[in-house]
Design a protein around this motif. Structure first.
Motif, PDB file in Angstrom:
ATOM      1  N   ALA A  83      40.535  66.015   6.417  1.00 28.03           N
ATOM      2  CA  ALA A  83      41.909  66.755   5.712  1.00 28.03           C
ATOM      3  C   ALA A  83      43.227  65.871   5.857  1.00 28.03           C
ATOM      4  O   ALA A  83      44.104  65.616   5.203  1.00 28.03           O
ATOM      5  CB  ALA A  83      42.211  67.928   6.115  1.00 28.03           C
ATOM      6  N   GLN A  84      43.327  65.814   7.497  1.00 29.13           N
ATOM      7  CA  GLN A  84      44.569  64.779   7.910  1.00 29.13           C
ATOM      8  C   GLN A  84      44.636  63.508   7.203  1.00 29.13           C
ATOM      9  O   GLN A  84      45.632  63.040   6.799  1.00 29.13           O
ATOM     10  CB  GLN A  84      44.421  64.527   9.487  1.00 29.13           C
ATOM     11  CG  GLN A  84      44.907  65.905  10.169  1.00 29.13           C
ATOM     12  CD  GLN A  84      44.899  65.685  11.662  1.00 29.13           C
ATOM     13  OE1 GLN A  84      43.853  65.152  12.131  1.00 29.13           O
ATOM     14  NE2 GLN A  84      46.065  66.161  12.424  1.00 29.13           N
ATOM     15  N   ARG A  85      43.495  62.508   7.131  1.00 27.19           N
ATOM     16  CA  ARG A  85      43.397  61.553   6.544  1.00 27.19           C
ATOM     17  C   ARG A  85      43.910  61.751   5.168  1.00 27.19           C
ATOM     18  O   ARG A  85      44.432  60.730   4.313  1.00 27.19           O
ATOM     19  CB  ARG A  85      42.156  60.787   6.670  1.00 27.19           C
ATOM     20  CG  ARG A  85      41.753  60.271   8.296  1.00 27.19           C
ATOM     21  CD  ARG A  85      40.775  59.621   8.328  1.00 27.19           C
ATOM     22  NE  ARG A  85      39.536  59.998   7.967  1.00 27.19           N
ATOM     23  CZ  ARG A  85      38.430  60.877   9.157  1.00 27.19           C
ATOM     24  NH1 ARG A  85      38.949  60.940  10.153  1.00 27.19           N
ATOM     25  NH2 ARG A  85      37.647  61.317   8.481  1.00 27.19           N
ATOM     26  N   ALA A  86      43.245  62.543   4.373  1.00 25.05           N
ATOM     27  CA  ALA A  86      43.342  62.535   2.968  1.00 25.05           C
ATOM     28  C   ALA A  86      44.837  62.971   2.725  1.00 25.05           C
ATOM     29  O   ALA A  86      45.353  62.337   1.735  1.00 25.05           O
ATOM     30  CB  ALA A  86      42.562  63.886   2.365  1.00 25.05           C
ATOM     31  N   CYS A  87      45.491  63.725   3.423  1.00 24.85           N
ATOM     32  CA  CYS A  87      46.839  63.796   3.278  1.00 24.85           C
ATOM     33  C   CYS A  87      47.475  62.583   3.373  1.00 24.85           C
ATOM     34  O   CYS A  87      48.506  62.053   2.610  1.00 24.85           O
ATOM     35  CB  CYS A  87      47.530  65.026   4.173  1.00 24.85           C
ATOM     36  SG  CYS A  87      47.199  66.670   3.646  1.00 24.85           S
ATOM     37  N   GLY A  88      47.202  61.977   4.506  1.00 20.95           N
ATOM     38  CA  GLY A  88      47.858  60.688   4.807  1.00 20.95           C
ATOM     39  C   GLY A  88      47.686  59.523   3.671  1.00 20.95           C
ATOM     40  O   GLY A  88      48.647  58.673   3.196  1.00 20.95           O
ATOM     41  N   GLU A  89      46.417  59.484   3.295  1.00 19.42           N
ATOM     42  CA  GLU A  89      46.334  58.660   2.127  1.00 19.42           C
ATOM     43  C   GLU A  89      47.147  59.077   0.539  1.00 19.42           C
ATOM     44  O   GLU A  89      47.236  58.147  -0.248  1.00 19.42           O
ATOM     45  CB  GLU A  89      44.749  58.748   1.385  1.00 19.42           C
ATOM     46  CG  GLU A  89      43.909  57.882   2.701  1.00 19.42           C
ATOM     47  CD  GLU A  89      42.474  58.364   2.496  1.00 19.42           C
ATOM     48  OE1 GLU A  89      41.991  59.071   1.569  1.00 19.42           O
ATOM     49  OE2 GLU A  89      41.659  57.991   3.487  1.00 19.42           O
ATOM     50  N   GLN A  90      47.425  60.257   0.530  1.00 23.04           N
ATOM     51  CA  GLN A  90      48.372  60.597  -0.507  1.00 23.04           C
ATOM     52  C   GLN A  90      49.747  60.621  -0.199  1.00 23.04           C
ATOM     53  O   GLN A  90      50.728  61.304  -0.886  1.00 23.04           O
ATOM     54  CB  GLN A  90      47.844  61.882  -0.999  1.00 23.04           C
ATOM     55  CG  GLN A  90      46.416  61.916  -1.394  1.00 23.04           C
ATOM     56  CD  GLN A  90      46.214  60.837  -2.328  1.00 23.04           C
ATOM     57  OE1 GLN A  90      46.714  60.533  -3.146  1.00 23.04           O
ATOM     58  NE2 GLN A  90      44.863  60.257  -2.156  1.00 23.04           N
ATOM     59  N   ASP A  91      50.368  59.787   0.787  1.00 24.47           N
ATOM     60  CA  ASP A  91      51.618  59.715   1.084  1.00 24.47           C
ATOM     61  C   ASP A  91      52.265  60.905   1.521  1.00 24.47           C
ATOM     62  O   ASP A  91      53.258  61.385   1.023  1.00 24.47           O
ATOM     63  CB  ASP A  91      52.578  59.101   0.116  1.00 24.47           C
ATOM     64  CG  ASP A  91      54.089  58.468   0.512  1.00 24.47           C
ATOM     65  OD1 ASP A  91      54.096  58.168   1.523  1.00 24.47           O
ATOM     66  OD2 ASP A  91      54.850  58.708  -0.186  1.00 24.47           O
ATOM     67  N   SER A  92      51.588  61.692   2.320  1.00 25.33           N
ATOM     68  CA  SER A  92      52.022  63.056   3.030  1.00 25.33           C
ATOM     69  C   SER A  92      51.494  63.226   4.388  1.00 25.33           C
ATOM     70  O   SER A  92      50.633  62.414   4.742  1.00 25.33           O
ATOM     71  CB  SER A  92      51.635  64.007   1.888  1.00 25.33           C
ATOM     72  OG  SER A  92      50.252  64.191   1.711  1.00 25.33           O
ATOM     73  N   VAL A  93      51.753  64.412   4.754  1.00 27.88           N
ATOM     74  CA  VAL A  93      50.926  64.992   5.914  1.00 27.88           C
ATOM     75  C   VAL A  93      50.400  66.286   6.097  1.00 27.88           C
ATOM     76  O   VAL A  93      50.814  66.984   4.626  1.00 27.88           O
ATOM     77  CB  VAL A  93      52.022  64.885   7.308  1.00 27.88           C
ATOM     78  CG1 VAL A  93      52.640  63.573   7.497  1.00 27.88           C
ATOM     79  CG2 VAL A  93      53.162  65.865   6.703  1.00 27.88           C
ATOM     80  N   LYS A 110      50.622  57.906  -5.876  1.00 37.28           N
ATOM     81  CA  LYS A 110      49.884  59.069  -5.029  1.00 37.28           C
ATOM     82  C   LYS A 110      49.994  60.222  -5.559  1.00 37.28           C
ATOM     83  O   LYS A 110      50.909  60.632  -6.011  1.00 37.28           O
ATOM     84  CB  LYS A 110      49.794  58.662  -3.604  1.00 37.28           C
ATOM     85  CG  LYS A 110      49.542  57.376  -3.384  1.00 37.28           C
ATOM     86  CD  LYS A 110      49.615  57.158  -1.564  1.00 37.28           C
ATOM     87  CE  LYS A 110      49.215  55.431  -1.121  1.00 37.28           C
ATOM     88  NZ  LYS A 110      49.380  55.455   0.229  1.00 37.28           N
ATOM     89  N   VAL A 111      49.235  60.931  -5.161  1.00 43.15           N
ATOM     90  CA  VAL A 111      49.138  62.447  -5.578  1.00 43.15           C
ATOM     91  C   VAL A 111      50.433  63.120  -4.882  1.00 43.15           C
ATOM     92  O   VAL A 111      51.113  63.713  -5.977  1.00 43.15           O
ATOM     93  CB  VAL A 111      48.200  63.272  -5.150  1.00 43.15           C
ATOM     94  CG1 VAL A 111      48.230  64.912  -5.678  1.00 43.15           C
ATOM     95  CG2 VAL A 111      46.634  62.775  -5.868  1.00 43.15           C
ATOM     96  N   GLY A 112      50.730  63.108  -3.846  1.00 47.08           N
ATOM     97  CA  GLY A 112      51.917  63.589  -3.075  1.00 47.08           C
ATOM     98  C   GLY A 112      53.218  63.124  -3.727  1.00 47.08           C
ATOM     99  O   GLY A 112      54.185  63.928  -4.120  1.00 47.08           O
ATOM    100  N   CYS A 142      48.962  69.641   1.673  1.00 47.58           N
ATOM    101  CA  CYS A 142      49.801  68.431   2.093  1.00 47.58           C
ATOM    102  C   CYS A 142      51.066  68.708   1.891  1.00 47.58           C
ATOM    103  O   CYS A 142      51.721  69.552   1.099  1.00 47.58           O
ATOM    104  CB  CYS A 142      49.265  67.366   1.494  1.00 47.58           C
ATOM    105  SG  CYS A 142      47.699  67.071   1.709  1.00 47.58           S
ATOM    106  N   PHE A 143      52.103  67.969   2.830  1.00 46.67           N
ATOM    107  CA  PHE A 143      53.624  67.879   2.554  1.00 46.67           C
ATOM    108  C   PHE A 143      53.989  66.702   2.386  1.00 46.67           C
ATOM    109  O   PHE A 143      53.471  65.581   3.164  1.00 46.67           O
ATOM    110  CB  PHE A 143      54.228  68.901   3.640  1.00 46.67           C
ATOM    111  CG  PHE A 143      55.543  68.698   3.748  1.00 46.67           C
ATOM    112  CD1 PHE A 143      56.219  69.562   2.802  1.00 46.67           C
ATOM    113  CD2 PHE A 143      56.549  67.621   4.380  1.00 46.67           C
ATOM    114  CE1 PHE A 143      57.752  69.468   2.992  1.00 46.67           C
ATOM    115  CE2 PHE A 143      57.778  67.845   4.209  1.00 46.67           C
ATOM    116  CZ  PHE A 143      58.593  68.520   3.473  1.00 46.67           C
ATOM    117  N   THR A 144      54.907  66.556   1.399  1.00 46.83           N
ATOM    118  CA  THR A 144      55.566  65.158   1.237  1.00 46.83           C
ATOM    119  C   THR A 144      56.963  65.214   0.555  1.00 46.83           C
ATOM    120  O   THR A 144      57.273  66.440   0.225  1.00 46.83           O
ATOM    121  CB  THR A 144      54.685  64.182   0.393  1.00 46.83           C
ATOM    122  OG1 THR A 144      55.120  63.117   0.162  1.00 46.83           O
ATOM    123  CG2 THR A 144      54.609  64.705  -1.084  1.00 46.83           C
ATOM    124  N   SER A 145      57.514  64.042   0.276  1.00 42.04           N
ATOM    125  CA  SER A 145      59.109  64.178  -0.301  1.00 42.04           C
ATOM    126  C   SER A 145      59.414  62.869  -0.932  1.00 42.04           C
ATOM    127  O   SER A 145      60.403  62.894  -1.596  1.00 42.04           O
ATOM    128  CB  SER A 145      59.994  64.537   0.996  1.00 42.04           C
ATOM    129  OG  SER A 145      60.019  63.374   1.718  1.00 42.04           O
TER     130      SER A 145
END
Length: 350
Positions: free
Chosen positions: A177-187, A284-286, A252-255
């Motif tokens: 899950a952590q990696r998936a968020c990172g791959e979508q430009d997020s945490v 990316k999704v984020g 996930c969280f992004t900006s």
């Protein structure tokens, strides 16, 4: 450690006189007085708001309770900043200063310094803010045997979004899950971020990992498949699960939000090349969620994203374009070779 005033009572027992120890024949009281003013550390603001890529100052000043001077001069002042974690026994080192010596740690290296606008200013300056910088920071000032602390929260402008991969619902352990968020430009999002998103209207029935290792989901419209229609709205908590074996979705969280879309229908590989020709990259999704939430991005055109999914953002619900609610609509993971859609491109900050 705080200086304390101790009253020590020492009583002597009556006994036979002992050579060289005649002073013990009488009771005596010893007073140990406080030595110097008490150190106080203060944060002028408990919460600071900023954004990804920006600069911010976390306020912290120190005083002595019985004097206006910043320090007594007898000891060097040591300033230490740490980031607090969900495990209250563990803190992440950020920055330490004592005299002319300065040291920063980990991802903060080269990005943190003390403001030092006055001799009692221990405020921390953070530049080029990253998503991972979100959280609570502790300012600790130490002078000799005295020390005190203050806590400041750094909040970031952004958006929380639910994510599941091409494999489908409930296929991610915590590390994936952590990696998936990172791959979508997020945490991976924190509970506080998910709670704020719920208060802003996020409603999602699938449970997802949060950064503290818990599994939760936000419900604004109670219904049978999501805890029952007679329950109250809120963030539902599944508790803490095995990070290696348990599998859920993730929040996930992004900006980042500089997103545009070419209109021509393309296959997935052509979509990637179209963005590159435009001097950008496939979004990316984020990034599409951030453009929707923070800029009010509104497009009825479904478009490819970097994970192979097809989505489109609707800020103004209308017929044929999400008539019931504003949302980032999910079309699915179509066949990359035989399905034609537009593409959402992302141009990074300069």
């Amino acid at each position: 450690m705080k200086s304390l005033l101790f009253l020590v009572l020492i009583s002597a027992c009556w006994a036979e006189p002992h050579p060289g120890n005649s002073s013990l024949e009488h009771e005596r009281i010893v007073h140990i007085q406080e030595n110097g003013p008490r150190l106080l550390v203060v944060a002028e603001q408990a919460k600071i708001f900023s954004h990804r890529g920006g600069n911010v100052t976390l306020p912290c000043k120190f005083y002595h309770e019985h004097t206006s001077a910043a320090g007594s001069g007898a000891h060097k002042i040591r300033v230490k900043w740490t980031k607090l974690t969900y495990n209250y026994l563990k803190e992440v080192d950020v920055f330490v200063a004592m005299g002319h010596h300065r040291k920063s740690y980990g991802s903060y290296q080269g990005r943190v310094s003390l403001r030092e606008s006055s001799e009692n200013d221990a405020s921390l300056v953070i530049t080029n803010i990253m998503l991972e910088d979100y959280g609570r920071y502790k300012c600790e000032v130490i002078e000799g045997l005295e020390d005190d602390t203050a806590v400041v929260t750094l909040n970031l402008e952004g958006v929380v979004f639910p994510y599941s991969p091409r494999l489908g619902r409930y296929n991610l352990n915590f590390h994936e899950a952590q990696r998936a968020c990172g791959e979508q430009d997020s945490v991976i999002a924190s509970f506080d971020q998910l709670y704020d998103a719920w208060r802003s209207g996020l409603d999602w029935c699938n449970a997802g990992w949060l950064s503290d290792g818990s599994v939760q989901y936000p419900i604004t419209k109670p219904r049978e498949p999501c805890g029952g229609k007679n329950t109250v709205p809120g963030v539902r908590n599944y508790g803490f699960w095995d990070k290696d074996k348990s599998r859920y979705d993730v929040f996930c969280f992004t900006s980042n939000f500089n997103v545009s879309v070419p209109r021509q229908p393309l296959e997935a590989d052509e979509a990637v090349q179209a963005c590159l020709k435009d001097g950008s990259q496939i979004a990316k999704v984020g990034q599409i969620f951030a453009a929707w939430k923070l800029l009010g991005y509104d497009r009825c055109d479904a478009g490819w994203l970097a994970d192979g999914s097809v989505r489109y953002p609707i800020s103004r619900p209308r017929k044929r374009c999400s008539p019931s609610e504003a949302a980032v609509r999910f079309v699915g993971f179509p066949d990359k070779k035989h399905k034609l859609y537009g593409v959402y491109c992302f141009r990074a900050y300069n």
